[in-house]
Scaffold this motif. Sequence first.
Motif, PDB file in Angstrom:
ATOM      1  N   THR A 198      28.880  40.071  45.347  1.00  0.00           N
ATOM      2  CA  THR A 198      29.206  41.441  44.957  1.00  0.00           C
ATOM      3  C   THR A 198      28.807  41.659  43.500  1.00  0.00           C
ATOM      4  OG1 THR A 198      31.089  41.418  46.465  1.00  0.00           O
ATOM      5  CG2 THR A 198      31.028  43.163  44.803  1.00  0.00           C
ATOM      6  N   ASN A 219      40.986  47.066  44.397  1.00  0.00           N
ATOM      7  CA  ASN A 219      41.973  45.997  44.224  1.00  0.00           C
ATOM      8  C   ASN A 219      41.342  44.622  43.990  1.00  0.00           C
ATOM      9  OD1 ASN A 219      44.179  47.784  44.628  1.00  0.00           O
ATOM     10  ND2 ASN A 219      43.848  47.674  46.840  1.00  0.00           N
ATOM     11  N   ALA A 220      40.015  44.586  43.918  1.00  0.00           N
ATOM     12  CA  ALA A 220      39.332  43.306  43.719  1.00  0.00           C
ATOM     13  C   ALA A 220      39.450  42.852  42.264  1.00  0.00           C
ATOM     14  CB  ALA A 220      37.865  43.444  44.111  1.00  0.00           C
ATOM     15  N   ASP A 221      39.199  41.572  42.055  1.00  0.00           N
ATOM     16  CA  ASP A 221      39.153  41.018  40.707  1.00  0.00           C
ATOM     17  C   ASP A 221      37.724  41.155  40.196  1.00  0.00           C
ATOM     18  OD1 ASP A 221      39.185  39.582  38.378  1.00  0.00           O
ATOM     19  OD2 ASP A 221      40.010  37.750  39.250  1.00  0.00           O
ATOM     20  N   VAL A 234      32.725  34.165  42.402  1.00  0.00           N
ATOM     21  CA  VAL A 234      33.335  34.469  43.712  1.00  0.00           C
ATOM     22  C   VAL A 234      33.593  33.175  44.476  1.00  0.00           C
ATOM     23  CG1 VAL A 234      32.940  35.578  45.945  1.00  0.00           C
ATOM     24  CG2 VAL A 234      32.261  36.720  43.837  1.00  0.00           C
ATOM     25  N   ASP A 290      28.913  43.800  40.022  1.00  0.00           N
ATOM     26  CA  ASP A 290      29.912  44.604  39.317  1.00  0.00           C
ATOM     27  C   ASP A 290      29.309  45.948  38.901  1.00  0.00           C
ATOM     28  OD1 ASP A 290      32.086  45.567  37.993  1.00  0.00           O
ATOM     29  OD2 ASP A 290      32.075  44.091  36.386  1.00  0.00           O
ATOM     30  N   ASN A 295      30.860  49.815  43.403  1.00  0.00           N
ATOM     31  CA  ASN A 295      31.614  48.737  44.041  1.00  0.00           C
ATOM     32  C   ASN A 295      33.058  48.697  43.559  1.00  0.00           C
ATOM     33  OD1 ASN A 295      29.598  47.827  45.735  1.00  0.00           O
ATOM     34  ND2 ASN A 295      28.790  46.362  44.243  1.00  0.00           N
ATOM     35  N   ARG A 296      33.284  49.003  42.303  1.00  0.00           N
ATOM     36  CA  ARG A 296      34.669  49.071  41.807  1.00  0.00           C
ATOM     37  C   ARG A 296      35.439  50.192  42.501  1.00  0.00           C
ATOM     38  NH1 ARG A 296      35.657  47.444  35.591  1.00  0.00           N
ATOM     39  NH2 ARG A 296      34.338  45.585  35.509  1.00  0.00           N
ATOM     40  N   MET A 325      36.163  49.038  46.134  1.00  0.00           N
ATOM     41  CA  MET A 325      37.079  47.892  46.235  1.00  0.00           C
ATOM     42  C   MET A 325      37.988  47.847  45.005  1.00  0.00           C
ATOM     43  SD  MET A 325      34.375  45.071  47.733  1.00  0.00           S
ATOM     44  CE  MET A 325      32.937  45.753  46.880  1.00  0.00           C
ATOM     45  N   TRP A 356      33.054  39.034  39.789  1.00  0.00           N
ATOM     46  CA  TRP A 356      31.775  39.511  40.300  1.00  0.00           C
ATOM     47  C   TRP A 356      30.648  39.202  39.314  1.00  0.00           C
ATOM     48  CZ3 TRP A 356      33.388  45.148  42.021  1.00  0.00           C
ATOM     49  CH2 TRP A 356      34.243  45.059  43.126  1.00  0.00           C
TER      50      TRP A 356
END
Length: 233
Positions: free
Chosen positions: A183, A195-197, A233, A185, A189-190, A193, A201
């Motif tokens: 993925t 809730n992703a860290d 990741v 950054d 994409n943010r 998603m 990325w």
Amino acid sequence: MKGKTIVVTGAFGALGAAVAEAASQSGASVAALDYAASPPAGLADRLGPAALLLGGIDLASPEGAERAMAEVKRKFGRIDALINIAGGFAWEKIADARNDDAWERMFAMNLKTALNASRATIPHFLETGAGRIVNVGAEAAIHAAEGMGPYAASKAAVHRLTESLAEELKLMGVTVNAVLPSTIDTALNRKEMPNADFSRWVSPAELAAVMLFLASDEASAVTGALIPVTGRV
């Protein structure tokens, strides 16, 4: 990269713009190509007046690719590297689909753009006896998750294109490699998603650094490589 001409496809997107800017900052002449009609705000200023920005380029068409590369050649007199970033993403479960639209779209956007741009650039490389092609594959094409069928299959085809073309051109001074990101950054994409860290990325700048190395003289001994660039990741 000073004195080199680098063509970046998909250059109006997040990754493409980052690569085009990094190439320009390294001293290369940059041709920024994209299917979109016009670049995002500020990109032309960041690339500078010497850059060539071409919008409305349909690289899924062989004729479109040939016209674009001919225009680059007229502008700069040579092409030294092609960085194929043009592409797209679709998520679709195979059992839910009622037609092949997603499959056809992914193969057109991801495989055919790289194929046509490469084929249109090869004659220019052979004139000078050297050249670099850098493609964008995907970590997701190594083991496809649910809903990733169309995208992963098209990127797996890019992997095989990279390997086959590397073998075809390796005695002609032309290298062909691919990066396989996870993925990336980007703002999109943010948003998709939230809730992703994001810190795990891979950033566009990190990818750009690897791709420009593969496009450099220092990478002359690297060809046919599929290089994971997956952040943390």
